[in-house]
Scaffold this motif. Structure first.
Motif, PDB file in Angstrom:
ATOM      1  N   ARG A 389       0.598  -1.408   0.222  1.00  0.00           N
ATOM      2  CA  ARG A 389      -0.157  -0.293  -0.177  1.00  0.00           C
ATOM      3  C   ARG A 389       0.596   1.040   0.096  1.00  0.00           C
ATOM      4  O   ARG A 389       1.243   1.870  -0.980  1.00  0.00           O
ATOM      5  CB  ARG A 389      -0.344   0.024   1.052  1.00  0.00           C
ATOM      6  N   ALA A 390       1.836   1.393   0.616  1.00  0.00           N
ATOM      7  CA  ALA A 390       3.054   2.396   0.389  1.00  0.00           C
ATOM      8  C   ALA A 390       4.005   2.332  -0.323  1.00  0.00           C
ATOM      9  O   ALA A 390       3.422   3.738  -1.032  1.00  0.00           O
ATOM     10  CB  ALA A 390       3.445   2.206   2.133  1.00  0.00           C
ATOM     11  N   LEU A 391       4.377   1.296  -1.871  1.00  0.00           N
ATOM     12  CA  LEU A 391       4.325   1.475  -2.492  1.00  0.00           C
ATOM     13  C   LEU A 391       3.382   2.043  -3.654  1.00  0.00           C
ATOM     14  O   LEU A 391       4.023   2.715  -4.563  1.00  0.00           O
ATOM     15  CB  LEU A 391       5.129   0.388  -2.833  1.00  0.00           C
ATOM     16  N   ASP A 392       2.422   1.698  -3.476  1.00  0.00           N
ATOM     17  CA  ASP A 392       1.156   1.642  -4.603  1.00  0.00           C
ATOM     18  C   ASP A 392       0.978   3.352  -4.335  1.00  0.00           C
ATOM     19  O   ASP A 392       0.523   4.591  -5.648  1.00  0.00           O
ATOM     20  CB  ASP A 392      -0.266   1.428  -4.460  1.00  0.00           C
ATOM     21  N   LEU A 393       1.366   3.722  -3.502  1.00  0.00           N
ATOM     22  CA  LEU A 393       0.358   4.925  -3.065  1.00  0.00           C
ATOM     23  C   LEU A 393       1.527   6.510  -2.964  1.00  0.00           C
ATOM     24  O   LEU A 393       0.984   7.165  -3.577  1.00  0.00           O
ATOM     25  CB  LEU A 393       0.104   5.353  -1.609  1.00  0.00           C
ATOM     26  N   MET A 394       2.559   5.996  -3.057  1.00  0.00           N
ATOM     27  CA  MET A 394       3.714   6.704  -3.360  1.00  0.00           C
ATOM     28  C   MET A 394       4.125   6.694  -4.995  1.00  0.00           C
ATOM     29  O   MET A 394       4.167   7.870  -5.441  1.00  0.00           O
ATOM     30  CB  MET A 394       5.230   6.060  -2.245  1.00  0.00           C
ATOM     31  N   VAL A 395       4.227   5.998  -4.852  1.00  0.00           N
ATOM     32  CA  VAL A 395       3.809   5.978  -6.981  1.00  0.00           C
ATOM     33  C   VAL A 395       2.905   6.703  -7.656  1.00  0.00           C
ATOM     34  O   VAL A 395       3.497   7.352  -9.026  1.00  0.00           O
ATOM     35  CB  VAL A 395       3.853   3.976  -7.681  1.00  0.00           C
ATOM     36  N   ASP A 396       1.415   6.356  -7.114  1.00  0.00           N
ATOM     37  CA  ASP A 396       0.635   7.194  -7.408  1.00  0.00           C
ATOM     38  C   ASP A 396       0.913   8.734  -7.295  1.00  0.00           C
ATOM     39  O   ASP A 396      -0.199   9.462  -7.954  1.00  0.00           O
ATOM     40  CB  ASP A 396      -0.647   7.013  -6.577  1.00  0.00           C
ATOM     41  N   SER A 397       1.384   8.691  -5.518  1.00  0.00           N
ATOM     42  CA  SER A 397       2.120  10.356  -5.733  1.00  0.00           C
ATOM     43  C   SER A 397       1.884  10.817  -6.689  1.00  0.00           C
ATOM     44  O   SER A 397       2.007  12.446  -7.253  1.00  0.00           O
ATOM     45  CB  SER A 397       2.033  10.744  -4.307  1.00  0.00           C
ATOM     46  N   TYR A 398       3.227  11.058  -7.221  1.00  0.00           N
ATOM     47  CA  TYR A 398       3.954  11.594  -8.674  1.00  0.00           C
ATOM     48  C   TYR A 398       2.364  12.078 -10.000  1.00  0.00           C
ATOM     49  O   TYR A 398       3.892  12.979 -10.506  1.00  0.00           O
ATOM     50  CB  TYR A 398       5.480  10.586  -8.824  1.00  0.00           C
ATOM     51  N   ILE A 399       2.285  10.663  -9.625  1.00  0.00           N
ATOM     52  CA  ILE A 399       0.279  11.148 -11.026  1.00  0.00           C
ATOM     53  C   ILE A 399       0.395  12.311 -10.008  1.00  0.00           C
ATOM     54  O   ILE A 399      -0.494  12.783 -10.990  1.00  0.00           O
ATOM     55  CB  ILE A 399       0.587   9.964 -11.366  1.00  0.00           C
ATOM     56  N   PHE A 400      -0.206  12.006  -9.246  1.00  0.00           N
ATOM     57  CA  PHE A 400      -1.469  13.295  -8.678  1.00  0.00           C
ATOM     58  C   PHE A 400      -1.371  14.325  -8.857  1.00  0.00           C
ATOM     59  O   PHE A 400      -2.127  15.428  -8.832  1.00  0.00           O
ATOM     60  CB  PHE A 400      -2.093  12.343  -7.087  1.00  0.00           C
ATOM     61  N   ARG A 401       0.081  14.546  -8.692  1.00  0.00           N
ATOM     62  CA  ARG A 401       0.204  16.081  -8.112  1.00  0.00           C
ATOM     63  C   ARG A 401       0.678  17.146  -9.072  1.00  0.00           C
ATOM     64  O   ARG A 401       0.467  16.101  -9.957  1.00  0.00           O
ATOM     65  CB  ARG A 401       1.831  15.849  -7.461  1.00  0.00           C
ATOM     66  N   THR A 402       0.284  18.060  -8.718  1.00  0.00           N
ATOM     67  CA  THR A 402      -0.086  19.013  -8.895  1.00  0.00           C
ATOM     68  C   THR A 402       1.056  19.983 -10.482  1.00  0.00           C
ATOM     69  O   THR A 402       0.077  19.222 -11.775  1.00  0.00           O
ATOM     70  CB  THR A 402       0.125  20.667  -9.031  1.00  0.00           C
ATOM     71  N   PHE A 403       1.935  19.050 -10.329  1.00  0.00           N
ATOM     72  CA  PHE A 403       2.877  18.852 -11.642  1.00  0.00           C
ATOM     73  C   PHE A 403       3.284  17.427 -11.750  1.00  0.00           C
ATOM     74  O   PHE A 403       4.689  16.999 -11.490  1.00  0.00           O
ATOM     75  CB  PHE A 403       3.868  19.458 -11.951  1.00  0.00           C
ATOM     76  N   PRO A 404       2.837  16.474 -12.423  1.00  0.00           N
ATOM     77  CA  PRO A 404       2.997  14.912 -12.286  1.00  0.00           C
ATOM     78  C   PRO A 404       5.095  15.054 -12.603  1.00  0.00           C
ATOM     79  O   PRO A 404       5.343  14.971 -13.570  1.00  0.00           O
ATOM     80  CB  PRO A 404       2.385  14.805 -14.060  1.00  0.00           C
ATOM     81  N   THR A 405       5.429  13.906 -12.333  1.00  0.00           N
ATOM     82  CA  THR A 405       6.464  13.355 -12.422  1.00  0.00           C
ATOM     83  C   THR A 405       6.522  12.359 -13.031  1.00  0.00           C
ATOM     84  O   THR A 405       5.689  11.423 -12.451  1.00  0.00           O
ATOM     85  CB  THR A 405       7.390  13.706 -11.025  1.00  0.00           C
ATOM     86  N   ALA A 406       7.490  12.178 -13.661  1.00  0.00           N
ATOM     87  CA  ALA A 406       7.732  10.787 -15.067  1.00  0.00           C
ATOM     88  C   ALA A 406       7.936  10.114 -13.700  1.00  0.00           C
ATOM     89  O   ALA A 406       9.273  10.315 -13.677  1.00  0.00           O
ATOM     90  CB  ALA A 406       8.277  10.785 -16.350  1.00  0.00           C
ATOM     91  N   LEU A 407       7.673   8.265 -13.579  1.00  0.00           N
ATOM     92  CA  LEU A 407       8.295   7.289 -13.652  1.00  0.00           C
ATOM     93  C   LEU A 407       9.575   6.745 -13.607  1.00  0.00           C
ATOM     94  O   LEU A 407       9.270   6.044 -14.849  1.00  0.00           O
ATOM     95  CB  LEU A 407       6.670   6.798 -12.464  1.00  0.00           C
ATOM     96  N   SER A 408      10.820   8.016 -13.475  1.00  0.00           N
ATOM     97  CA  SER A 408      11.871   6.349 -13.817  1.00  0.00           C
ATOM     98  C   SER A 408      11.664   4.783 -13.542  1.00  0.00           C
ATOM     99  O   SER A 408      11.753   4.747 -11.877  1.00  0.00           O
ATOM    100  CB  SER A 408      13.152   7.054 -13.996  1.00  0.00           C
ATOM    101  N   GLN A 409      12.522   4.043 -14.317  1.00  0.00           N
ATOM    102  CA  GLN A 409      13.126   3.171 -13.414  1.00  0.00           C
ATOM    103  C   GLN A 409      14.306   3.333 -12.226  1.00  0.00           C
ATOM    104  O   GLN A 409      13.956   2.424 -10.632  1.00  0.00           O
ATOM    105  CB  GLN A 409      14.000   2.080 -14.562  1.00  0.00           C
TER     106      GLN A 409
END
Length: 439
Positions: A389-409
């Motif tokens: 749950r922690a990892l999924d929410l962390m990953v999603d938070s980079y998409i949710f934020r005002t300026f989304p961040t691309a999820l690199s490896q």
């Protein structure tokens, strides 16, 4: 008498304050960050900020040949410290007067027995495997300037070089938080002129970015239970900002039910323009269980209000709180998505000893604890449901934020490492709590 004050990982405000108190009293005191240097002292004060320090630094503390005293936030349960660490005394509660009283006692009783400390308020010690604890010292505190080391400008504690204590106490009753247990629920604010003198001193020693602390920042000046004194808080920010400049003043934490238009406008004008809300969960049921004292509707209102003032918003979220169901977790994900904050901080529920959460987790079976239930989704990583749950929410938070961040490896691997570290840390604390509870 040579004295060393040790702060393990960063210059904590408590360690700086204790060093300042002892220096003002004329003692020869050395402040040391970390355990990398040999400690040459008769008396050592060790300021511990996290329960994990009780296990992480056992070897280093064991190797110190001196009279050892532990203080800091971990002292909510002195029994745990005395079971984990080979130290002589634990300071119970607020330690400004206590540390001075300890030193005066040692000076006047060179042939003391450890049981002789029974007459000093605010200490705990072990006698014949029995823990003795005296009532905390509640007399007014002596408050000289804290000692500021010459390398303070190189510190980075959540974006600040140094934290400044403006008040103590919080009327909140969050089950996971140690502030009300350590400092009480009544707010005690420091005089503004004393705070400003301290800021000037910090700046003169090289500090640039200063963060105000005390639990919830907007409680400064509060005289009534769970209310804010807008005028006092605005004046506080205005006056500090004139010394530091707005870009160098940080307001770390504010409750969503203790903000107003006036407070948010002051944060916008007189600080870096960020507010950090403890949101914790998107489930009203979980928030009630946490004793957080807020609702999801209040979260929405506070975020909208901050956004209307042009304030950037960070939010903290806690997952895997005892009793959290999949539906509750999904409510948290949905809330985080809808809010579109500027920044997110996600953590697994950590049971701090001496808090209601610590007590609850100590009695919860490992089979019922989400941190010990295997995740089917991330089985190959050895993750638990809590870590999933922690990892999924962390990953999603980079998409949710005002300026989304691309999820690199690289980012994904860093997040996996962070989650695993959190999980291992908290599992260690849980085992520690359970062993203590059994005893």
């Amino acid at each position: 008498m040579k004295i060393t004050v040790i702060t393990p990982e960063f210059y904590s405000y408590g360690a700086l304050l204790i060093t300042g108190i002892l220096k003002e009293q004329g003692y020869t005191v050395k402040l040391q960050k970390g355990f990398g240097k040999v400690v040459d002292a008769d008396i050592v004060f060790i300021s511990l900020q996290s329960t994990i320090h009780l296990m992480k630094y056992q070897q280093e503390i064991s190797s110190i040949n001196a009279f050892k005293i532990v203080g800091g936030p971990v002292t909510l349960t002195p029994e745990l410290i005395l079971e984990c660490l080979p130290v002589d005394l634990v300071v119970v509660g607020e330690g400004e007067n206590t540390v001075y009283n300890i030193l005066k006692f040692l000076e006047t009783h060179p042939s003391y027995q450890i049981s002789d400390f029974k007459d000093i308020p605010g200490v705990a010690f072990k006698v014949n495997d029995q823990i003795v604890s005296t009532a905390p010292d509640e007399s007014p505190h002596k408050r000289p300037l804290p000692f500021i080391p010459d390398d303070i400008a190189h510190e980075n504690i959540r974006g600040a070089n140094i934290y400044l204590e403006t008040h103590r106490g919080c009327p909140g009753n969050c089950g996971f938080c140690g502030v009300p247990s350590l400092f009480g629920r009544n707010v005690r604010s420091r005089p503004l002129d004393e705070i400003l003198n301290e800021v000037k001193y910090m700046l003169s020693k090289g500090a640039q970015r200063i963060a105000i602390s005390g639990g919830t920042g907007s409680l400064y000046g509060s005289k009534k239970f769970k209310t804010v004194d807008e005028e006092s808080f605005v004046e506080l920010l205005h006056e500090i900002s004139k010394l530091t400049g707005p870009k160098n003043l940080i307001i770390p934490d504010v409750r969503v039910d203790l903000v107003s238009d006036e407070i948010l406008e002051a944060i916008k004008q007189y600080s870096r323009g960020w507010v950090f809300f403890g949101i914790e969960s998107g489930s009203d049921r979980v928030l009630r269980h946490m004793k957080k004292g807020i609702t999801v509707d209040q979260v929405y209102e506070a975020v909208e209000m901050a956004r209307n003032h042009g304030v950037k918003i960070g939010g903290s979220f806690i997952v895997a709180y005892p009793g959290e169901e999949e539906e509750d977790y999904q409510d948290t994900v949905d809330l985080a998505d809808e809010l579109m904050l500027n920044d997110y901080f996600v953590s697994i529920a950590e049971p701090i000893p001496g808090t209601p959460l610590g007590e609850e987790v100590s009695q919860l079976s490992l089979e019922d604890n989400l941190l010990f239930q295997e995740s089917s989704k991330y089985k190959r990583y050895g993750f638990s449901i809590a870590e999933e749950r922690a990892l999924d929410l962390m990953v999603d938070s980079y998409i949710f934020r005002t300026f989304p961040t691309a999820l690199s490896q690289k980012l994904l691997k860093d997040l996996q490492k962070e989650v695993k570290s959190q999980g291992e840390h908290i599992k260690s604390v849980i085992h520690l709590l359970k062993n203590q509870y059994k005893s």
